[in-house]
Design a protein around this motif. Structure first.
Motif, PDB file in Angstrom:
ATOM      1  N   GLU A 183       0.732  -1.410   0.014  1.00  0.00           N
ATOM      2  CA  GLU A 183      -0.407  -0.126   0.320  1.00  0.00           C
ATOM      3  C   GLU A 183       0.631   0.950  -0.004  1.00  0.00           C
ATOM      4  O   GLU A 183       0.805   2.296  -0.809  1.00  0.00           O
ATOM      5  CB  GLU A 183      -0.994   0.046   0.972  1.00  0.00           C
ATOM      6  CG  GLU A 183      -1.802  -1.228   1.599  1.00  0.00           C
ATOM      7  CD  GLU A 183      -3.206  -1.285   0.932  1.00  0.00           C
ATOM      8  OE1 GLU A 183      -3.292  -0.759  -0.229  1.00  0.00           O
ATOM      9  OE2 GLU A 183      -3.442  -2.526   0.384  1.00  0.00           O
ATOM     10  N   SER A 184       1.937   1.928   0.807  1.00  0.00           N
ATOM     11  CA  SER A 184       3.068   2.513   0.495  1.00  0.00           C
ATOM     12  C   SER A 184       3.622   2.669  -0.997  1.00  0.00           C
ATOM     13  O   SER A 184       3.897   4.082  -0.425  1.00  0.00           O
ATOM     14  CB  SER A 184       4.024   2.374   1.560  1.00  0.00           C
ATOM     15  OG  SER A 184       4.767   1.631   0.917  1.00  0.00           O
ATOM     16  N   PHE A 185       3.572   2.263  -1.932  1.00  0.00           N
ATOM     17  CA  PHE A 185       3.821   2.415  -3.041  1.00  0.00           C
ATOM     18  C   PHE A 185       2.766   3.109  -3.781  1.00  0.00           C
ATOM     19  O   PHE A 185       3.567   4.015  -3.864  1.00  0.00           O
ATOM     20  CB  PHE A 185       4.323   1.234  -4.511  1.00  0.00           C
ATOM     21  CG  PHE A 185       5.268   0.784  -3.719  1.00  0.00           C
ATOM     22  CD1 PHE A 185       7.034   1.211  -3.638  1.00  0.00           C
ATOM     23  CD2 PHE A 185       5.064  -0.233  -2.472  1.00  0.00           C
ATOM     24  CE1 PHE A 185       7.752   0.554  -4.026  1.00  0.00           C
ATOM     25  CE2 PHE A 185       6.683  -0.861  -2.201  1.00  0.00           C
ATOM     26  CZ  PHE A 185       7.704  -1.244  -3.120  1.00  0.00           C
ATOM     27  N   TRP A 186       1.542   3.856  -3.247  1.00  0.00           N
ATOM     28  CA  TRP A 186       1.003   4.761  -3.845  1.00  0.00           C
ATOM     29  C   TRP A 186       0.760   5.933  -2.325  1.00  0.00           C
ATOM     30  O   TRP A 186      -0.366   6.778  -3.185  1.00  0.00           O
ATOM     31  CB  TRP A 186      -0.795   4.229  -3.904  1.00  0.00           C
ATOM     32  CG  TRP A 186      -0.739   2.837  -5.257  1.00  0.00           C
ATOM     33  CD1 TRP A 186      -0.999   3.541  -5.966  1.00  0.00           C
ATOM     34  CD2 TRP A 186      -0.662   1.265  -5.267  1.00  0.00           C
ATOM     35  NE1 TRP A 186      -1.272   3.185  -7.238  1.00  0.00           N
ATOM     36  CE2 TRP A 186      -1.269   1.378  -6.487  1.00  0.00           C
ATOM     37  CE3 TRP A 186       0.355   0.682  -4.677  1.00  0.00           C
ATOM     38  CZ2 TRP A 186      -0.836   0.588  -7.376  1.00  0.00           C
ATOM     39  CZ3 TRP A 186       0.254  -0.849  -4.740  1.00  0.00           C
ATOM     40  CH2 TRP A 186      -0.694  -0.622  -6.197  1.00  0.00           C
ATOM     41  N   SER A 187       1.923   5.476  -1.684  1.00  0.00           N
ATOM     42  CA  SER A 187       1.761   6.899  -0.842  1.00  0.00           C
ATOM     43  C   SER A 187       1.548   8.625  -1.250  1.00  0.00           C
ATOM     44  O   SER A 187       2.980   8.220  -1.957  1.00  0.00           O
ATOM     45  CB  SER A 187       2.027   6.401   0.819  1.00  0.00           C
ATOM     46  OG  SER A 187       2.081   7.634   1.459  1.00  0.00           O
ATOM     47  N   GLU A 188       1.363   9.455  -1.048  1.00  0.00           N
ATOM     48  CA  GLU A 188       1.279  10.564  -1.904  1.00  0.00           C
ATOM     49  C   GLU A 188       2.593  11.228  -1.039  1.00  0.00           C
ATOM     50  O   GLU A 188       3.468  11.794  -1.576  1.00  0.00           O
ATOM     51  CB  GLU A 188       0.048  11.781  -1.476  1.00  0.00           C
ATOM     52  CG  GLU A 188      -1.400  11.140  -2.154  1.00  0.00           C
ATOM     53  CD  GLU A 188      -2.201  12.121  -1.856  1.00  0.00           C
ATOM     54  OE1 GLU A 188      -1.978  13.441  -0.782  1.00  0.00           O
ATOM     55  OE2 GLU A 188      -3.081  12.372  -1.762  1.00  0.00           O
TER      56      GLU A 188
END
Length: 447
Positions: A183-188
Motif C-alpha cells: 500500500e505504501s507505494f501509492w502513498s502521496e
C-alpha cells in the motif's frame, strides 16, 4: 632324384648325425633345397645354407644372435584399480597438456538470442513478450475473469491492465520492495509516482485478489493426473518460450531451486540448508555465462530422480558439443555414458560410495594432493582439500589434469567445476532478491 632317393638320403643324414660321423651327399641336399625354390641346375645363384638341426653350430655367413636377445623387454604396466561393479580405472600422473579437443567438447553453434528472438525483439517490452507472450496473458486473463465472476458477474480485465499489473510487480522487485507494504507505494508522501500513473491502488487490489492461472471448475478432475495443474499451462508455455528464445553457450548447469512458500501444497519441501526452509522445489537448467533459465520443471514427489532429471532438462541442447555441470546428487557413470552418446560431456562431483568408483577414493592422502584415474573417456580426480575430506570429480571435459601452482594446488577439474557450477545458484539469488511473492500467502506468481 626321385622321392625314394630323397627319403633314403634323409635317413642317412639322420643316422650320421646320431653317430657323430661325416655326412656325405650334402650337395644333393643343397640341390634339393634350391630345386624346391623353383631354380634349375644352371641357375647362377649359389644354393642356400641349410642347418640340419637346431643343435648344429651356425654356418659361416649366418649372424650369431645372443641368447639374452631372445627375451623381449617390456615396460611395466600402469597401476589399475577396479570398482565394485567391475569398472577398471587406470592411475595417471597429474600433468598439463592441451591436446586435441574431443568431439563432445567442440561447440558447433553460437550462443545468444535465436533468430526467432532477434526477429521479434525491438525494445524492452518486446523482449519481455518473447517470454511472456499473448497466449500466456490471455490464459491468465480468462482464468482470472472466471474466478472473479464467481462473486461479481460483470467483472472484467483487459490485457493492457494485466500488463500494467505485471509491470508494477517488476518495479516493486527492482526497488527490492518485497518487505515493504504494498500500500505504501501509492502513498502521496512516500510512494512512487509510477504506481499512481500506471494503475490505481484499488484496481491493483482487485486483480491481485482474483488472479488465477487455471479454472477452478475443472481443477478437481485434472488434479488426479497432475499435481501441478494449477499453473501447468502457463508454466509450460513459459518454458517453451525460454527454449525458443535463447541458445546457451558451452556450459550448462543443472541444479535445484527452492521457491519459497508456506501455502497449502501437497508437494511442499522442507530443506534446512536453504535460506527459506519451506517451498516448492524446481529442477532447473541454466546457462553459465548469462545465468539465463533454459528449462525447468517442479518436483512433485513422484518423478524418477538422478540421471532422468538431467537428461530431461538438457534434451533440447544436446548433440552440439556442450558440457553439463552437476553436483553429486546427479553425477554417475551411467549419466556420463548417456550424455556421451548424445555428443555432450559431463563434469560433476560424485559420491564416494558409488559402486563404479575405485576403493582408493575412500582413503586419505596428503593434504592438497591429487590422484587422477581414467576409465575410457572419463577422468576421475580425487583432491584432498581438507585433512579428513576429499573432493571427487568426474569429468569428460578433461583428458589431462593440470595442477595449479598456488598454495592449495587445486587440480584443473576443481577450478573448472567451481566456475561452471554457479549458473543456477546465481539465478536463485537473483530470484530471491527481485521476487515479490508472499512467502506465507497463497500467491505463487513466479513469471
Amino acid at each position: 632324384m626321385n622321392v625314394q632317393e630323397a627319403l633314403a638320403l634323409l635317413n642317412r643324414l639322420s643316422k650320421a648325425e646320431s653317430d657323430g660321423g661325416e655326412v656325405s651327399g650334402l650337395s644333393d641336399v643343397s640341390w634339393v633345397c634350391s630345386a624346391s625354390d623353383g631354380s634349375s641346375d644352371n641357375d647362377p645363384e649359389p644354393p642356400r645354407n641349410v642347418r640340419l638341426s637346431h643343435h648344429d653350430p651356425p654356418l659361416a655367413d649366418e649372424p650369431t644372435v645372443p641368447a639374452h636377445a631372445e627375451v623381449c623387454a617390456t615396460e611395466p604396466l600402469p597401476a589399475q584399480e577396479i570398482g565394485k561393479d567391475g569398472t577398471v580405472w587406470t592411475v595417471m600422473e597429474p600433468c598439463g597438456g592441451a591436446g586435441r579437443r574431443q568431439i563432445q567438447n567442440i561447440l558447433t553453434e553460437s550462443a545468444g538470442p535465436t533468430p526467432h528472438a532477434r526477429h521479434n525483439i525491438t525494445d524492452k517490452l518486446t523482449a519481455f513478450m518473447c517470454l511472456c507472450d499473448n497466449v500466456m496473458l490471455e490464459e491468465i486473463r480468462d482464468c482470472t475473469i472466471a474466478e472473479a465472476r464467481r462473486d461479481r458477474a460483470t467483472w472484467d480485465v483487459a490485457i493492457m491492465e494485466l500488463k500494467a499489473f505485471i509491470a508494477l510487480l517488476y518495479v516493486r522487485g527492482a526497488y527490492c520492495g518485497k518487505n515493504i507494504e504494498m500500500e505504501s507505494f501509492w502513498s502521496e508522501q512516500w510512494g512512487n509516482a509510477f504506481f499512481n500513473a500506471t494503475l490505481s491502488r484499488n484496481r491493483f487490489r482487485e486483480i491481485m485478489r482474483y488472479l488465477r492461472f487455471d479454472k477452478k471448475e475443472t481443477r478437481r478432475c485434472r488434479l488426479t493426473t497432475d499435481k501441478f495443474t494449477h499453473v501447468r499451462k502457463v508454466w509450460d508455455r513459459f518454458v517453451e518460450n525460454s527454449i525458443a528464445s535463447y541458445r546457451p553457450g558451452s556450459d550448462i548447469t543443472v541444479d535445484e531451486q527452492l521457491f519459497p512458500t508456506k501455502s497449502r501444497c501437497p508437494f511442499t519441501q522442507y530443506m534446512p540448508n536453504k535460506p527459506y526452509k519451506f517451498g516448492i522445489k524446481f529442477w532447473l537448467a541454466a546457462d553459465v555465462d548469462s545465468k539465463y533459465m533454459l528449462n525447468g520443471f517442479p518436483y512433485l514427489g513422484t518423478q524418477r530422480l538422478g540421471e532422468n532429471v538431467v537428461l530431461r532438462l538438457v534434451e533440447p541442447f544436446v548433440g552440439k558439443g556442450r558440457n553439463i555441470t552437476t553436483d553429486n546428487f546427479f553425477t554417475s557413470l551411467p549419466l556420463a555414458k548417456a550424455l556421451l552418446a548424445k555428443n555432450t560431456s559431463l563434469v560433476g562431483t560424485i559420491k564416494r560410495n558409488k559402486r563404479e568408483l575405485p576403493p582408493s577414493v575412500q582413503g586419505r592422502s596428503e593434504l592438497f594432493s591429487t590422484k587422477v584415474l581414467k576409465s575410457e573417456k572419463m577422468v576421475l580426480s580425487v583432491y584432498q582439500c581438507k585433512p579428513r575430506r576429499n573432493v571427487t570429480i568426474l569429468s569428460m571435459q578433461h583428458q589431462h589434469v593440470a595442477i595449479s601452482t598456488e598454495r592449495k594446488k587445486k587440480p584443473e577439474t576443481v577450478e573448472y567445476y567451481n566456475h561452471s557450477k554457479v549458473g543456477v545458484d546465481v539465478l536463485d539469488q537473483m530470484a530471491r532478491q527481485y521476487s515479490v511473492a508472499r512467502v506465507d500467502g497463497p500467491l505463487l506468481f513466479f513469471i
